[in-house]
Scaffold this motif. Sequence first.
Motif, PDB file in Angstrom:
ATOM      1  N   TRP A  78       8.856  -5.448  -9.746  1.00 43.11           N
ATOM      2  CA  TRP A  78       7.655  -5.402 -10.589  1.00 43.11           C
ATOM      3  C   TRP A  78       6.442  -5.998  -9.878  1.00 43.11           C
ATOM      4  O   TRP A  78       5.312  -5.573 -10.120  1.00 43.11           O
TER       5      TRP A  78
ATOM      6  N   ILE B 246       4.894  -3.449  -7.364  1.00 45.52           N
ATOM      7  CA  ILE B 246       4.345  -2.360  -8.182  1.00 45.52           C
ATOM      8  C   ILE B 246       3.025  -2.798  -8.809  1.00 45.52           C
ATOM      9  O   ILE B 246       2.023  -2.073  -8.784  1.00 45.52           O
ATOM     10  N   GLY B 247       3.015  -3.993  -9.376  1.00 39.67           N
ATOM     11  CA  GLY B 247       1.801  -4.488 -10.019  1.00 39.67           C
ATOM     12  C   GLY B 247       0.682  -4.751  -9.035  1.00 39.67           C
ATOM     13  O   GLY B 247      -0.482  -4.413  -9.293  1.00 39.67           O
TER      14      GLY B 247
ATOM     15  N   THR C  83       0.130  -3.263  -6.203  1.00 38.49           N
ATOM     16  CA  THR C  83      -0.422  -1.992  -5.730  1.00 38.49           C
ATOM     17  C   THR C  83      -1.186  -1.276  -6.830  1.00 38.49           C
ATOM     18  O   THR C  83      -2.289  -0.757  -6.612  1.00 38.49           O
ATOM     19  N   ALA C  84      -0.619  -1.244  -8.030  1.00 36.78           N
ATOM     20  CA  ALA C  84      -1.277  -0.546  -9.136  1.00 36.78           C
ATOM     21  C   ALA C  84      -2.603  -1.201  -9.509  1.00 36.78           C
ATOM     22  O   ALA C  84      -3.495  -0.532 -10.046  1.00 36.78           O
TER      23      ALA C  84
ATOM     24  N   LEU D  84      -5.306   0.653  -8.079  1.00 39.17           N
ATOM     25  CA  LEU D  84      -5.638   1.887  -8.794  1.00 39.17           C
ATOM     26  C   LEU D  84      -6.648   1.593  -9.899  1.00 39.17           C
ATOM     27  O   LEU D  84      -7.594   2.361 -10.117  1.00 39.17           O
TER      28      LEU D  84
ATOM     29  N   MET E 198       2.862  -7.416 -15.897  1.00 34.14           N
ATOM     30  CA  MET E 198       2.093  -6.265 -15.451  1.00 34.14           C
ATOM     31  C   MET E 198       0.630  -6.369 -15.871  1.00 34.14           C
ATOM     32  O   MET E 198      -0.269  -5.967 -15.131  1.00 34.14           O
TER      33      MET E 198
ATOM     34  N   LEU F  65      -2.105  -6.174 -12.997  1.00 33.36           N
ATOM     35  CA  LEU F  65      -3.035  -5.043 -13.035  1.00 33.36           C
ATOM     36  C   LEU F  65      -4.472  -5.507 -13.230  1.00 33.36           C
ATOM     37  O   LEU F  65      -5.384  -5.070 -12.518  1.00 33.36           O
TER      38      LEU F  65
ATOM     39  N   LEU G 186      -4.841   1.701  -1.242  1.00 34.21           N
ATOM     40  CA  LEU G 186      -3.655   2.080  -2.013  1.00 34.21           C
ATOM     41  C   LEU G 186      -2.562   2.628  -1.094  1.00 34.21           C
ATOM     42  O   LEU G 186      -1.381   2.300  -1.253  1.00 34.21           O
TER      43      LEU G 186
ATOM     44  N   SER H   9       1.010   0.684  -0.339  1.00 30.33           N
ATOM     45  CA  SER H   9       2.258   1.378  -0.674  1.00 30.33           C
ATOM     46  C   SER H   9       3.212   1.394   0.513  1.00 30.33           C
ATOM     47  O   SER H   9       4.433   1.221   0.349  1.00 30.33           O
TER      48      SER H   9
END
Length: 491
Positions: A76, A79-80, A82-83, A86, A232, A236, A266, A270
């Motif tokens: 997590w 993922i968080g 990197t996101a 976004l 998250m 985020l 990004l 990744s």
Amino acid sequence: MNAAIGYAAIIVVAVASALIGFYGLRVSRTTSDFYVASRTVRPWWNASAIGGEYLSAASFLGIAGLVLLTGSAGLWFPIGYTAGYLMLLLFVAAPLRRSGAYTIPDFTEARLESVWARRVTSTLVIVIGWFYIVPQLQGAALTVRITTGLPSWAGSLAVAAIVAVVVAAGGMRSITFVQAFQFWLKLTALAVPVVVLLIMVGDLEPALPPVEAFPPAAGPSDLDVYRTISLMVALLLGTLGLPHVLVRFYTNPDGTAARRTTVIVLVLLSVFYLFPTAFGFLGRAFAPDLAGTGEADALILLLPGRLIPGAVGDLLTALVIAGAFAAFLSTSSGLVVSLAGVISQDLLGGSVRGFRIAAVASSFVPLLVALATESSGLAGSVGLVFAFTASTLCPTLLLGIWWRGLTARGAIAGMLTGAVLSGAAILGGALLAASAGGIRPLLEQPAAWTVPVAVLVTVLVSRADRRGVPRGADAFLTRLHVPEPSRRRLP
């Protein structure tokens, strides 16, 4: 571990960073060079520098440690992280660059036409920056202790001193060159060992540890739905308020370049996060004992030498030590640049001399905190900073960009509410961990409730203060959202 390897790797990275920084000094002549590199940094170069400063001790060492402790639950965090970029791409990157500000306090003052909004923002930026630097210095302490045998304080002091010298010498222009170099060093320092280890361990039998080797409370393995959502939210939205990340977008030539920079970041993130994750799963297979000894964050430093004895293992160990030290230097440098800009402009007149004094102060204040405390897990420590940032700067930044009705009173009320609630939860979670009972998850991961409360307070106070909407709000929002070529064609 051979201490000479650690010394050599650290010295090479420190010298290379200093030389590149002093090269940047040759082209840093103006105040704009020191604060925003004269807004001339191109997307690929800027994206590499952002990757260098964003991929901190938590990313380089902490992610692998979390995966070692918790398996897939630790995913997590990358993922968080990197996101979050976004979110930056969609909502912040281009408008923030078009604002024309040097720092986040510059933005809030211009948007809200309020000196008090600027002062509150400046205070929060300084607090966030200092507490984000602390885990970097603690990571340096861990690395130096394990790899050289020197006392932990030596690693923290070395990073603080190098960062202070390099940033004070050349400012943003100089540190851009350094951080771009450090990103590619960090990527290489993880990618090469992972590939070699995967090739070399093909015939080895994985260790089969008992279940208790992975303590369930050591990381986020016991996350329920609330904890996952709250984590998250913190990652985020916390990315949107990180001062050392946001100041990077001021260095792009225009809003289009800022968007391109974010897209490239990004991609780079990744790719990067594949490798610490792979290290973590290799650790679960071949070094599970580190989970029970409190050395999970040192997995990347120790695994190559364990699995590949001899010269090849020594070379891989030297490479990961160099990458780790680059991580501490690059993130700390970015934070010090952003803090020095704020402190210099608000307290020291905004001159180059003021910037240099602020850079030294911004390096050594968190050093005192790092020396007086111990890390409870690098990724977890940084995650709490994200929660605080998401609850304070993020609501004001997003509403300031996308809502005309935001007022200075609303922004100040929201920032202070988020700071008090998230700060109390973070401190309370540390002090009351054993006795908090059912509210423990709310304290350990507060973003899921502190962020909505901060946003609600901001909106309600702004609604009650409609006369406080800045007169120049419409013109400022037009400047944020109309692309530069179209703006030039407006009558």
